[in-house]
Structure formats: C-alpha cells, structure tokens
Design a protein around this motif. Structure first.
Motif, mmCIF file in Angstrom:
data_model
loop_
_atom_site.group_PDB
_atom_site.id
_atom_site.type_symbol
_atom_site.label_atom_id
_atom_site.label_comp_id
_atom_site.label_asym_id
_atom_site.label_seq_id
_atom_site.Cartn_x
_atom_site.Cartn_y
_atom_site.Cartn_z
ATOM 1 N N LYS A 196 23.760 50.305 18.705
ATOM 2 C CA LYS A 196 22.387 50.815 17.771
ATOM 3 C C LYS A 196 21.608 52.012 18.626
ATOM 4 O O LYS A 196 21.072 52.879 18.108
ATOM 5 C CB LYS A 196 21.559 49.801 17.405
ATOM 6 C CG LYS A 196 20.554 50.172 16.436
ATOM 7 C CD LYS A 196 19.702 48.651 16.134
ATOM 8 C CE LYS A 196 18.836 49.269 14.682
ATOM 9 N NZ LYS A 196 17.963 50.484 15.063
ATOM 10 N N THR A 197 21.279 51.696 20.048
ATOM 11 C CA THR A 197 20.779 52.493 20.802
ATOM 12 C C THR A 197 21.301 54.139 20.807
ATOM 13 O O THR A 197 20.758 54.969 20.405
ATOM 14 C CB THR A 197 20.555 52.250 22.414
ATOM 15 O OG1 THR A 197 19.937 50.760 22.285
ATOM 16 C CG2 THR A 197 19.583 53.216 23.033
ATOM 17 N N GLU A 198 22.638 54.021 20.931
ATOM 18 C CA GLU A 198 23.222 55.256 21.029
ATOM 19 C C GLU A 198 23.213 56.009 19.550
ATOM 20 O O GLU A 198 23.060 57.123 19.638
ATOM 21 C CB GLU A 198 24.585 55.181 21.617
ATOM 22 C CG GLU A 198 24.653 55.199 23.124
ATOM 23 C CD GLU A 198 24.312 56.781 23.787
ATOM 24 O OE1 GLU A 198 24.679 57.740 23.241
ATOM 25 O OE2 GLU A 198 23.477 56.641 24.656
ATOM 26 N N LEU A 232 23.285 58.779 14.174
ATOM 27 C CA LEU A 232 24.393 58.333 13.450
ATOM 28 C C LEU A 232 24.257 56.871 12.662
ATOM 29 O O LEU A 232 23.399 56.061 13.372
ATOM 30 C CB LEU A 232 25.691 58.266 14.625
ATOM 31 C CG LEU A 232 25.994 59.646 15.214
ATOM 32 C CD1 LEU A 232 27.075 59.375 16.468
ATOM 33 C CD2 LEU A 232 26.631 60.448 14.446
ATOM 34 N N THR A 233 25.059 56.800 11.884
ATOM 35 C CA THR A 233 25.194 55.418 11.118
ATOM 36 C C THR A 233 26.500 55.009 10.954
ATOM 37 O O THR A 233 27.390 55.952 10.959
ATOM 38 C CB THR A 233 24.225 55.375 9.783
ATOM 39 O OG1 THR A 233 24.759 56.539 8.914
ATOM 40 C CG2 THR A 233 22.853 55.667 10.236
ATOM 41 N N ALA A 234 26.741 53.904 10.408
ATOM 42 C CA ALA A 234 28.102 53.507 10.050
ATOM 43 C C ALA A 234 28.552 54.461 9.054
ATOM 44 O O ALA A 234 27.799 54.568 7.952
ATOM 45 C CB ALA A 234 28.196 52.016 9.445
ATOM 46 N N GLY A 235 29.635 55.140 8.914
ATOM 47 C CA GLY A 235 30.363 56.071 8.021
ATOM 48 C C GLY A 235 30.046 57.425 8.442
ATOM 49 O O GLY A 235 30.708 58.323 7.936
ATOM 50 N N SER A 236 29.327 57.740 9.497
ATOM 51 C CA SER A 236 29.055 59.064 10.068
ATOM 52 C C SER A 236 30.170 59.365 10.689
ATOM 53 O O SER A 236 31.093 58.870 11.209
ATOM 54 C CB SER A 236 27.810 59.046 11.001
ATOM 55 O OG SER A 236 26.533 58.665 10.165
ATOM 56 N N LYS A 237 30.431 61.038 10.600
ATOM 57 C CA LYS A 237 31.269 61.429 11.509
ATOM 58 C C LYS A 237 31.137 62.137 12.696
ATOM 59 O O LYS A 237 29.783 62.488 13.138
ATOM 60 C CB LYS A 237 32.084 62.717 10.672
ATOM 61 C CG LYS A 237 32.281 62.309 9.341
ATOM 62 C CD LYS A 237 33.618 61.449 9.496
ATOM 63 C CE LYS A 237 34.056 61.283 7.878
ATOM 64 N NZ LYS A 237 35.401 60.161 7.780
ATOM 65 N N ALA A 257 31.451 51.064 13.071
ATOM 66 C CA ALA A 257 30.646 49.662 13.326
ATOM 67 C C ALA A 257 29.597 50.255 14.360
ATOM 68 O O ALA A 257 29.810 51.187 15.250
ATOM 69 C CB ALA A 257 31.556 48.767 14.244
ATOM 70 N N VAL A 258 28.432 49.550 13.984
ATOM 71 C CA VAL A 258 27.345 49.801 15.017
ATOM 72 C C VAL A 258 26.838 48.517 15.528
ATOM 73 O O VAL A 258 26.396 47.704 14.498
ATOM 74 C CB VAL A 258 25.995 50.546 14.220
ATOM 75 C CG1 VAL A 258 24.751 50.564 15.211
ATOM 76 C CG2 VAL A 258 26.597 51.831 13.794
ATOM 77 N N TYR A 259 26.825 48.189 16.721
ATOM 78 C CA TYR A 259 26.550 46.625 17.250
ATOM 79 C C TYR A 259 25.458 46.920 18.289
ATOM 80 O O TYR A 259 24.850 47.906 18.706
ATOM 81 C CB TYR A 259 27.805 46.480 18.079
ATOM 82 C CG TYR A 259 28.488 47.086 19.185
ATOM 83 C CD1 TYR A 259 27.973 46.983 20.556
ATOM 84 C CD2 TYR A 259 29.362 48.318 19.024
ATOM 85 C CE1 TYR A 259 28.520 47.913 21.621
ATOM 86 C CE2 TYR A 259 29.975 48.912 19.926
ATOM 87 C CZ TYR A 259 29.222 48.816 21.315
ATOM 88 O OH TYR A 259 29.889 49.739 22.196
ATOM 89 N N GLY A 260 24.634 45.583 18.431
ATOM 90 C CA GLY A 260 23.307 45.539 19.031
ATOM 91 C C GLY A 260 23.432 45.670 20.440
ATOM 92 O O GLY A 260 22.613 45.981 21.111
ATOM 93 N N ASP A 297 12.207 47.980 33.211
ATOM 94 C CA ASP A 297 12.612 47.493 32.115
ATOM 95 C C ASP A 297 12.326 48.200 30.811
ATOM 96 O O ASP A 297 13.220 48.396 29.831
ATOM 97 C CB ASP A 297 11.915 45.873 31.701
ATOM 98 C CG ASP A 297 12.608 45.041 30.475
ATOM 99 O OD1 ASP A 297 13.518 45.848 30.007
ATOM 100 O OD2 ASP A 297 11.895 44.382 29.822
ATOM 101 N N GLY A 298 10.905 48.835 30.758
ATOM 102 C CA GLY A 298 10.659 49.753 29.943
ATOM 103 C C GLY A 298 11.208 51.072 29.689
ATOM 104 O O GLY A 298 11.480 51.815 28.707
ATOM 105 N N ALA A 299 11.857 51.448 31.032
ATOM 106 C CA ALA A 299 12.511 52.825 30.990
ATOM 107 C C ALA A 299 14.112 52.689 31.051
ATOM 108 O O ALA A 299 14.550 53.723 30.909
ATOM 109 C CB ALA A 299 11.950 53.388 32.563
ATOM 110 N N SER A 300 14.427 51.433 30.743
ATOM 111 C CA SER A 300 15.869 51.397 30.698
ATOM 112 C C SER A 300 16.280 50.726 29.355
ATOM 113 O O SER A 300 15.542 50.027 28.653
ATOM 114 C CB SER A 300 16.489 50.432 31.697
ATOM 115 O OG SER A 300 17.697 50.250 31.675
ATOM 116 N N ASP A 301 17.482 51.043 29.038
ATOM 117 C CA ASP A 301 18.097 50.363 27.582
ATOM 118 C C ASP A 301 18.406 49.031 27.807
ATOM 119 O O ASP A 301 18.623 48.080 27.043
ATOM 120 C CB ASP A 301 19.305 50.972 27.040
ATOM 121 C CG ASP A 301 18.999 52.468 26.747
ATOM 122 O OD1 ASP A 301 17.894 52.626 26.422
ATOM 123 O OD2 ASP A 301 19.755 53.418 26.755
ATOM 124 N N SER A 302 18.474 48.435 29.216
ATOM 125 C CA SER A 302 19.155 47.098 29.403
ATOM 126 C C SER A 302 17.689 46.118 29.769
ATOM 127 O O SER A 302 16.560 46.788 30.053
ATOM 128 C CB SER A 302 19.733 47.023 30.797
ATOM 129 O OG SER A 302 20.908 47.860 30.713
#
Length: 853
Positions: A615-617, A623-628, A645-648, A803-808
């Motif tokens: 979802k982050t990317e 992009l969303t599910a169905g996008s090219k 598919a878009v996963y969390g 934590d705030g500056a990273s996606d993890s």
C-alpha cells in the motif's frame, strides 16, 4: 611578552605533573583523529591499487550501456552481452585479444563442510580467462581447468577452507556443483583480492551455472595492440557495437569500482570513525578546561602578586595561553605519531575480524597530518581560553586572601538558562518525534538536551552528590562524610569533571538502547510477518554469500512433514522508470506463510503479467488494484503488468511481488534469499526441523532455524556493530577517567595542608586513601547516572525519529541488564581512577603538609 613566555616556561617546568592529564587527553584525541584520516587515505589508495591491478591488462571493457539500480544500492544490474561479440571485437584494428568475462556468485565449501567467506567481501565465480594479460589472477600451482567440473581457486580461499589441489568440494552457485581443484591462483602477488574468494571454471561451466542461458557474459575484456591507447581503442570499438552496448576504458572501469566502494563502504566507515574521534575530542575538551580552571584557581595568589608587582592583565592572560599552547603543540605533535600507530594497528585488526581491507602500505597525506594537528591545538587553546581570561582578571588584593580555592557554584542565572534549554530540548524532540516527524528537528533537540545537561550540571551536582553520598555516612563513617563534603566543595568543578564521563556513558547508553531496539524491531517483524515454523537461510553480510538454490523450496515442499515451503528470490526492474527490487516467489504460498496484512485484490492470479505491491508503494506511485505499470528488465525488454493485489505489510516480503514464471524470461543468476517452511498439524518443530535439515544438506547445508532463532541471527550483525562501538568508545571513557584522576590529583595538591591536618589529628593512611577513592566514586556515579539518563533519552529520540522517517515500524526497548552493567562499569572505573591520587595523598609527609602555604 618575553617575560610572559619565560614565566610560562618556568611554571611548566615546575608543575609538569599538573599538565600530564591534559597532555594525555589531547594526545589520545588527536591520535584517534589522525589514525582515522590516515586509515581512510590508506584504504582509498589500496583499493585504487587493487582495482588498478585487476584491470591492468584490460584496455577496454565492452558491456551493456544501461543499468538498473534499486534504492539503497550503489551499483546497478546490467544486461548481459552476447559472447558472439568477441569475434566482432577481435576484428577491430588495434585489438590484440578479447575474452568474455562471465562472473557471478559462487561460494566454496571448505574441507570441514562450512562455507568459506560470505560475511562481507564477495564470493565470486567466473570463467578462467586464458589470456594472461586479461586475467588478473596468476596460476601459482597446478594447471588451468580443462574439463567440466575442474576449477582454479585463489590460494587465500584454499588456506581458509583447508583445501588443496586434487580435493573435491562443493561450489554453491547457488545450486550445489561438485568441483575438483586443479590449480591455485594469486592476485597481484597476494593470496587473493583482499578477502574476496574466487573460483575459476571452464567457460562452458561458467555459462551453465552462472548465467541464465549459454552465450551470455557480463562483459568482454579487450586488450589493445602496441601503440594503441585505451581511449583510441574505445573510439574504434564504439562504431561496431550494437545498440545498447558500450565500450569504456580499463581506467574508467577501475575508477567505477573504486567509486562504488567509496560510496558504499569507505565513506560510511570513515564517517563512523570520525564521529567517535569527535566524541573523544569533546570529552577531552571538558578534561582540558577543568585542568586549566583548577590550576588557575590554585594560582590566584600567585597571579595577584604578579599584578601587584606591575604585570598587566594581558601579560597574565598571555602567560596562561602560552602554557596552553606549549601543551597543545607538544601533545598534538605526539598525537600524530600515535595516530600513525593506531592506523597501522587498525589495518592489522580489521581484516582479522572479517573486514575486506586490501593489502598495501600506509598512506600519509599532508592534510591528514595538518588537520588533526590544527584541531588538537584549537581544542586545547579553546578549552584554556576562559580560565586564561579569568587569570587576567585576578585583582592584586587577592594576594592577601588566605585561600585560593575555587568556590564557584550553582547560580540562579545558570539554573534559569539550563531549565530554558531543557524545555526547548524537550519541545524540539517531541515535535520532531511525535508531532511532525523530522530527523533534523529531533537532532537539534538532542543537541540542546546535551547542552542543557552540561549547563545544569553544577546546579544538579550538589543535590545528586548529597543523595548518592548519603549512604557513605552510615557505611564509612567520618571517612565517607569527608569524601561527600569534598565532592560538594566546588559544584562547578564536580560537574565539569563528571560531564566528560557523562558524555562517554551517554553515547554508550545511546547505542546500547538503539541496538536493543533494533533487535526488538527484528523480533517484532519476524513474529508479526513470519507465520512459518522454520526458516532456511545463509548468513550473509554485505556482498558475500551465494544465496539458496531455487530448487530447495520445491524439494522441502515434498517432505511429508511439510505443509508449505516458499522461497523468496530477488530481481530488479524499473517500475514506471524507477529502479525497484522485486520479490520473486509463489504468491499463493507466500500468503500462507507470511502475514501480509489487509490484501485488496487477489494474490492467487498474478500469472505472468500481474504484480502485487504494498500500500505504501501503491500510494507513492499512485497505483491501485487494476492499474497498469510498465516494467523494464535488465535484458532490455519492457512489459506492461497489471496490479492485481495491494497488500499492507512488506517487512520480509518486499514492496513488489511477481511470480517465478513472470521473472523466468528475464532472470540472470537465480537464487533465493530465504525459504520459509510451515509444518502440517501434529508435526513438532524438532521433528520437522530435522527432516528439513536432511534435505538442506544436499543443497550446500544452509542454516535451518526456528522462527526465534531466525530473528536472533538476523540481528546478529547488531552485536558485531555494538562490539565495535564499545571498543571505540573505550577511548572516550579512558579520557574521561584521566580527567577524573587529574582533577583529584590537582585537588590533593590544593588541599595539601588540610590533608596534613587530618593526618595530624589521627586519620590513618588507609582512611585517607579511602576518602579520596570514595570522592572519585561519587563523581563517577554522578557522571554515570547522568549519562545513563541522557543516553536513554537520546536512544528513545533516535528510535522514534527513525520510526517516523521510515516505512518500517521501529520498537523501542530498554535493556535493563546491559544498562546496569554500563552503570557498574562506570562507577568501578571511577574507583580505579581514584587509586593513584589516593596513593599519592597517603604518601604526603605530615609536617611538610601542615607547613604548606
């Protein structure tokens, strides 16, 4: 001015011991800084030489023009070139020889069954180039490979693995290949290229095991004929090369490799060492300032007499500055020699623990000597400046006073200023951590917190020493009470002495807390994302290792104990023009073995033209599910994929997932980084693990670990980092302890008459020694506990800011056992610092001490 110089010289000769601690503090700080700079220059020069040797016979390199670079990588992945180009290149006028260069990951297994290398430096395999000018390796023993399965290995790898000519072993490519050693090679007269291992195969074997299909090579090495320059050769080659293929000079190829190492390793490594040099010098600043402040306070009557005899303020100040200059210049000059010794020691030490340093002599450049010398002098003079100004302000009437003891303490202005700084620090850090995540704002808050601690030191020292020393009255009686009162005598002096130790302990605590938090984060990530029972992996740091065979997951999946076994491979492609790392796997099995969070769309229908994305990317790429999305691969082909598919969550699964079928047409040397295994109901972990280990043994014997073991081993590099950090910080702590010892020694000189009176009224030598030691312990305890508090706070700031500056998601953890050990070591070190001053105090002659003015 001449009178000031003569006065300074006579003072230094008369009181050499007073400045011994200052000399050592400057010496150690300058030595570490000089050693770091010399080490950096040496490594750059040695890598230049190494890569120059590797391409010394190569005048041009023919390769793919475009590279795809994923985030966090300094060197991109290039499309292979056709080996058929060799014939066309050989026809170009001025070309003396050309040979394909096939290279990939290949890790040898030693005689004891353990893999050789793989913990940092690359483990390489490639075709053995028969042209001796184009091949950087030289055959030292045996012969070149002539049949399939025969290899030449570098002598360093043979020594490490206890292998010899005629031995048969396994080469992980990553599929296990049985090979027979027929020759040993050297590189530039050494046993290898730094710590890199190399296995030379026949060209057909290299194409079979290291490339996706026969007829491909990473590059083509070209040697020029007599009288043809490298640039002229490139100019002649360029017109005959197909579109998408380029030629560069051998010098440019060597420079690219050097730049890659500099950006990826050397810059980080030298910056890391420079940070610790800065910490050591900061700690030294406190010790130097404290020494001069005490010396000036003790010479109040002397300076007042000079003023009464006609000396001006400028002359008294100049005399003190001259003393500081002599100490600064001599200690900094000695530090340069010490720095060369430190660099030589580091150059021997780091290869012994696995760092990939090449062979070569020390390189000592003018800047690397001039900069530490200037820094040492500036730090020493800057630290002595305020005491020198204070000396010049001494009033002539001060000569009539009975005492020259520094009575400065905690003023209301200091308390207000310190509290204001503390409020600003808390506000900045909380804003940068919780409200508007910003590493810069959090860093500013951390610096303000450090300054606030130093400013508030004298304010807090009185209360802290009273509290910490209160048990001494009961436990040690009069001796303990006197130690506490001595520590309370000058709050500013106690705080300045303790501040040096506080900074060292704070940095130790900061890294301890951050390391524990990284481990907790890794454990949390594995626990949250990995739903399997065991993980199969190869321990690898940096570029080393060969990965896992893609066939391993399928072989494990056939076991009756196993429910699901999924391998995670890695690919690289440009997604809508931006380089991205791809996870190549079976999406259906991935979803059963990993917790991917909320999934929008379907992971079961990716096929050969579908992709799954976090979802982050997806939000970042709109992009969303169905996008090219258009993917460009390293083979130059482009294909439009549908986001199915878009996963969390992406901690272990990565940001982009495609199937093996989609990756197969574009793959290079295929390998997995991890195989996750889940067992059937009723199968115990021990039983399942034993079954998996039997299969894994057939594929190079990679590690099979439970979920907890995998989390622990994934964090193994953190322990290595912390060990190095503690070793480097030991210098800062040593300087701080020298400061405590020097302060106590000067204080004993100041209190000579008082100590003589105590002995005269019945205090024993042992009681006097104990009094001085306990005073040292109280100062060290104050600095240690303050450092623990500051370090824990800064550790929390660093974790939350990351934590705030990273996606993890980062987890904050306080390691109580390690912090208690740090506290005990700090206090014990304080007691150690007090031993010599205590012995010196106990040796004082009672009658002479009483008669001292």
């Amino acid at each position: 001015m001449n009178a000031s110089v003569r006065l300074s010289m006579s003072s230094l000769r008369a009181h050499k011991r007073r400045f011994a601690g200052t000399f050592l503090a400057v010496f150690l700080g300058v030595a570490f800084l000089a050693g770091t700079l010399v080490m950096g220059d040496t490594l750059r020069a040695n890598f230049d030489t190494m890569f120059g040797d590797a391409t010394s016979g190569t005048d041009a390199v023919v390769r793919s023009a475009d590279a795809i670079t994923a985030p966090g990588e300094s060197q991109g992945v290039r499309q292979p070139v056709s080996t058929a180009l060799v014939k066309a290149v050989e026809q170009v006028p001025g070309v003396a020889a050309a040979a394909p260069g096939i290279q990939g990951a290949g890790q040898l297994v030693g005689a004891n069954g353990e893999a050789i290398g793989g913990k940092g430096p690359p483990t390489l395999a490639g075709n053995w180039i028969t042209d001796p000018e184009l091949n950087p390796y030289r055959l030292a023993e045996g012969r070149t490979p002539a049949r399939s399965g025969e290899v030449v290995i570098n002598r360093g790898a043979a020594d490490k693995g206890h292998l010899k000519i005629g031995d048969t072993t396994t080469l992980r490519t990553p599929d296990p290949v049985k090979v027979t050693i027929v020759g040993l090679a050297t590189f530039g007269g050494e046993d290898g290229m730094a710590q890199v291992t190399f296995t030379g195969m026949t060209q057909s074997d290299a194409e079979k095991y290291l490339t996706a299909k026969p007829g491909e090579a990473a590059s083509i090495q070209v040697r020029a004929g007599p009288g043809v320059s490298q640039q002229a050769l490139v100019d002649r080659l360029t017109p005959v090369l197909p579109k998408g293929v380029e030629a560069i000079t051998g010098q440019e190829s060597a420079q690219e490799n050097t730049d890659m190492v500099s950006s990826q390793f050397l810059t980080i490594f030298t910056t890391f060492l420079l940070v610790f040099s800065g910490i050591a010098l900061l700690v030294a600043t406190f010790s130097i300032h404290n020494t001069f402040a005490i010396v000036i306070a003790q010479r109040t009557r002397e300076n007042a007499l000079l003023r009464a005899l006609g000396a001006s303020r400028r002359q008294v100040t100049a005399a003190t500055v001259t003393e500081a200059s002599v100490v600064a210049v001599t200690a900094s000059a000695a530090g340069l020699a010490g720095g060369i010794g430190i660099a030589a020691g580091l150059k021997i030490l780091f290869p012994a623990i696995g760092f990939p340093f090449p062979e070569g002599d020390l390189v000592i450049r003018t800047l690397s000597m001039a900069l530490p010398l200037a820094v040492g002098i500036i730090v020493c003079l800057g630290s002595a400046l305020m005491p020198a100004v204070r000396a010049g302000r001494t009033a002539p009437l001060a000569a009539l006073r009975e005492t020259a003891v520094d009575q400065s303490g905690a003023s209301r202005a200091r308390a207000v200023t310190g509290l204001a700084l503390a409020v600003l620090a808390v506000a900045a850090t909380l804003t940068g951590v919780l409200i508007s995540p910003s590493l810069l704002l959090a860093g500013v808050g951390a610096v303000l917190a450090l300054v606030a601690f130093v400013v508030l030191g004298p304010v807090a020292s009185s209360t802290a020493v009273r509290v910490l020393g209160s048990p001494l009255d009961r436990l040690r009686g009069v001796t303990g009470g006197l130690a506490r009162r001595n520590a309370l005598r000058s709050p500013r002096r106690t705080a300045a002495t303790a501040s040096a130790l506080m900074i060292g302990v704070a940095v130790v605590s900061l890294f301890t807390v951050f390391g524990a938090s990284l481990k907790a984060t890794m454990d949390q990530t594995v626990s949250r994302s990995f739903a399997g029972d065991v993980a199969v992996s190869t321990p690898s740091f940096g570029a080393g290792g060969s990965g896992l065979s893609p066939q391993l997951a399928g072989a494990i999946g056939k076991l009756p104990e196993v429910n699901t076994a999924v391998g995670l491979g890695r690919g690289v492609a440009e997604v809508d023009g931006k380089g991205r790392a791809l996870t190549v796997t079976d999406p259906t099995a991935l979803a059963r073995t990993f917790d991917l969070g909320a999934v929008h769309g379907s992971l079961h229908s990716l096929g050969t033209d579908g992709i799954a994305i976090t979802k982050t990317e997806a939000d970042r790429q709109h992009l969303t599910a169905g996008s090219k999305a258009q993917l460009a691969f390293t083979d130059g082909k482009k294909k439009t994929f549908t986001v199915r598919a878009v996963y969390g969550q992406s901690e272990l699964a990565g940001d982009y997932v495609i199937t093996r079928a989609a990756w197969a047409p574009h793959r290079t040397q295929d390998s997995d980084t991890l195989v996750a295994v889940s067992f059937k109901n009723g199968v115990s972990t021990a039983t399942g693990k034993a079954a998996v280990e039997k299969v894994a043994a057939q594929y190079g014997n990679p590690q099979v670990q439970t979920r907890h073991e995998y989390a622990q081993s994934s964090a193994g590099g953190i322990d290595m980092m912390l060990t190095l950090v503690y070793a480097l910080l030991a210098l800062a702590v040593l300087i701080a302890l020298l400061g405590i010892a020097n302060t106590l020694t000067l204080a004993i000189h100041e209190r000579t008459r008082e100590l003589g009176l105590l002995r005269a009224v019945g205090q024993t030598r042992s009681q006097l020694r104990a009094m001085v030691r306990w005073e040292s312990v109280l100062v060290a305890a104050f600095g240690t506990l303050g450092g623990l508090a500051l370090g824990a706070f800064l550790g929390w700031v660093l974790v939350k800011a990351s934590d705030g500056a990273s996606d993890s998601a980062f987890a904050f953890a306080l390691p109580p056992v390690q912090l208690v050990v740090v506290a005990l070591v700090g206090i014990a070190a304080g007691a150690l610092a007090g031993l010599r001053p205590a012995r010196r105090a106990a040796r004082l002659n009672v009658l002479r001490a009483i008669a001292t003015e």
